[in-house]
Design a protein around this motif. Structure first.
Motif, PDB file in Angstrom:
ATOM      1  N   LEU A  37       1.066  -1.291   0.005  1.00 47.88           N
ATOM      2  CA  LEU A  37      -0.154   0.209  -0.058  1.00 47.88           C
ATOM      3  C   LEU A  37       0.873   1.326  -0.177  1.00 47.88           C
ATOM      4  O   LEU A  37       0.349   1.907  -0.892  1.00 47.88           O
ATOM      5  CB  LEU A  37      -1.041   0.355   1.330  1.00 47.88           C
ATOM      6  CG  LEU A  37      -2.202  -1.369   1.635  1.00 47.88           C
ATOM      7  CD1 LEU A  37      -2.669  -0.885   2.619  1.00 47.88           C
ATOM      8  CD2 LEU A  37      -3.012  -0.699   0.219  1.00 47.88           C
ATOM      9  N   LEU A  38       1.883   1.445   0.669  1.00 53.18           N
ATOM     10  CA  LEU A  38       2.845   2.360   0.429  1.00 53.18           C
ATOM     11  C   LEU A  38       3.478   3.066  -0.086  1.00 53.18           C
ATOM     12  O   LEU A  38       3.293   4.064  -0.791  1.00 53.18           O
ATOM     13  CB  LEU A  38       3.533   1.887   1.821  1.00 53.18           C
ATOM     14  CG  LEU A  38       5.228   3.459   1.473  1.00 53.18           C
ATOM     15  CD1 LEU A  38       4.811   4.734   2.902  1.00 53.18           C
ATOM     16  CD2 LEU A  38       6.089   2.732   2.864  1.00 53.18           C
ATOM     17  N   ASP A  40       2.550   1.513  -3.397  1.00 56.55           N
ATOM     18  CA  ASP A  40       0.996   2.252  -4.414  1.00 56.55           C
ATOM     19  C   ASP A  40       1.056   3.573  -4.328  1.00 56.55           C
ATOM     20  O   ASP A  40       1.067   4.575  -5.417  1.00 56.55           O
ATOM     21  CB  ASP A  40      -0.042   0.912  -4.204  1.00 56.55           C
ATOM     22  CG  ASP A  40       0.124   0.138  -4.437  1.00 56.55           C
ATOM     23  OD1 ASP A  40       0.838  -0.872  -5.516  1.00 56.55           O
ATOM     24  OD2 ASP A  40      -0.634  -1.263  -4.697  1.00 56.55           O
ATOM     25  N   GLN A  41       0.586   4.255  -2.513  1.00 54.60           N
ATOM     26  CA  GLN A  41       0.657   5.119  -2.527  1.00 54.60           C
ATOM     27  C   GLN A  41       1.164   5.713  -3.247  1.00 54.60           C
ATOM     28  O   GLN A  41       1.091   7.412  -3.558  1.00 54.60           O
ATOM     29  CB  GLN A  41      -0.192   5.863  -0.912  1.00 54.60           C
ATOM     30  CG  GLN A  41      -0.282   6.657  -0.819  1.00 54.60           C
ATOM     31  CD  GLN A  41      -1.443   7.504  -2.150  1.00 54.60           C
ATOM     32  OE1 GLN A  41      -2.557   6.289  -1.418  1.00 54.60           O
ATOM     33  NE2 GLN A  41      -1.582   8.486  -1.395  1.00 54.60           N
ATOM     34  N   MET A  42       2.725   5.801  -3.111  1.00 55.93           N
ATOM     35  CA  MET A  42       3.785   6.894  -4.029  1.00 55.93           C
ATOM     36  C   MET A  42       3.606   6.592  -5.400  1.00 55.93           C
ATOM     37  O   MET A  42       3.789   7.942  -5.631  1.00 55.93           O
ATOM     38  CB  MET A  42       5.019   6.615  -3.277  1.00 55.93           C
ATOM     39  CG  MET A  42       5.447   6.783  -1.100  1.00 55.93           C
ATOM     40  SD  MET A  42       6.973   5.272  -0.987  1.00 55.93           S
ATOM     41  CE  MET A  42       8.210   7.231  -1.091  1.00 55.93           C
ATOM     42  N   SER A  44       1.302   6.462  -7.084  1.00 56.63           N
ATOM     43  CA  SER A  44      -0.388   7.480  -7.069  1.00 56.63           C
ATOM     44  C   SER A  44       0.186   9.046  -7.165  1.00 56.63           C
ATOM     45  O   SER A  44      -0.319   9.376  -8.284  1.00 56.63           O
ATOM     46  CB  SER A  44      -1.380   6.871  -6.676  1.00 56.63           C
ATOM     47  OG  SER A  44      -1.813   5.157  -6.883  1.00 56.63           O
ATOM     48  N   ALA A  45       0.714   8.989  -6.009  1.00 54.90           N
ATOM     49  CA  ALA A  45       1.080  10.496  -5.804  1.00 54.90           C
ATOM     50  C   ALA A  45       2.304  11.071  -7.090  1.00 54.90           C
ATOM     51  O   ALA A  45       1.873  11.998  -7.685  1.00 54.90           O
ATOM     52  CB  ALA A  45       1.778  10.789  -4.832  1.00 54.90           C
ATOM     53  N   ILE A  52       7.012  13.968  -2.950  1.00 56.46           N
ATOM     54  CA  ILE A  52       6.608  13.248  -1.445  1.00 56.46           C
ATOM     55  C   ILE A  52       7.228  13.596  -0.725  1.00 56.46           C
ATOM     56  O   ILE A  52       8.693  13.447  -1.630  1.00 56.46           O
ATOM     57  CB  ILE A  52       6.551  12.174  -1.824  1.00 56.46           C
ATOM     58  CG1 ILE A  52       5.049  11.510  -3.452  1.00 56.46           C
ATOM     59  CG2 ILE A  52       6.814  10.541  -0.653  1.00 56.46           C
ATOM     60  CD1 ILE A  52       6.300  10.303  -3.777  1.00 56.46           C
TER      61      ILE A  52
END
Length: 104
Positions: A37-38, A40-42, A44-45, A52
């Motif tokens: 998840l971490l 993936d979130q990075m 996506s950002a 980031i």
């Protein structure tokens, strides 16, 4: 922690194992999902062209290169090099100092 004497890369599965071993009350499957998840979130950002910032570690941004005319070196043919976005990492001062043994 990574041994400084070796040139082995810390890959995602090694990171998951290391985190899971340090946090005894969390199962490795949960750690694996958290790391996924971490990341993936990075990603996506960065896709959204967001910055980031991880305090004490560094910042991730995108560098943009415009499309340009260039030449194929083999044939001399004129080609268009498309615009690209390149991920860029800038370490924090703390990390920079740790890597260069300047941290007090």
């Amino acid at each position: 922690m990574v041994n400084n004497d070796s040139k082995k890369a810390l890959n995602k599965s090694d990171l998951i194992s290391e985190v899971a071993s340090r946090v005894e009350f969390v199962e490795e499957a949960i750690t694996r999902e958290g790391v996924r998840l971490l990341i993936d979130q990075m990603a996506s950002a960065l896709i959204a062209d967001e910055r980031i910032e991880v305090r004490g570690f560094g910042t991730f941004t995108l560098k943009h290169r415009n499309a340009r005319q260039s030449r194929n070196p083999k044939t001399g043919e004129s080609i268009v090099t498309p615009a690209v976005s390149i991920p860029h990492f800038k370490p924090s001062k703390i990390l920079h100092d740790l890597l260069n043994d300047n941290y007090d």
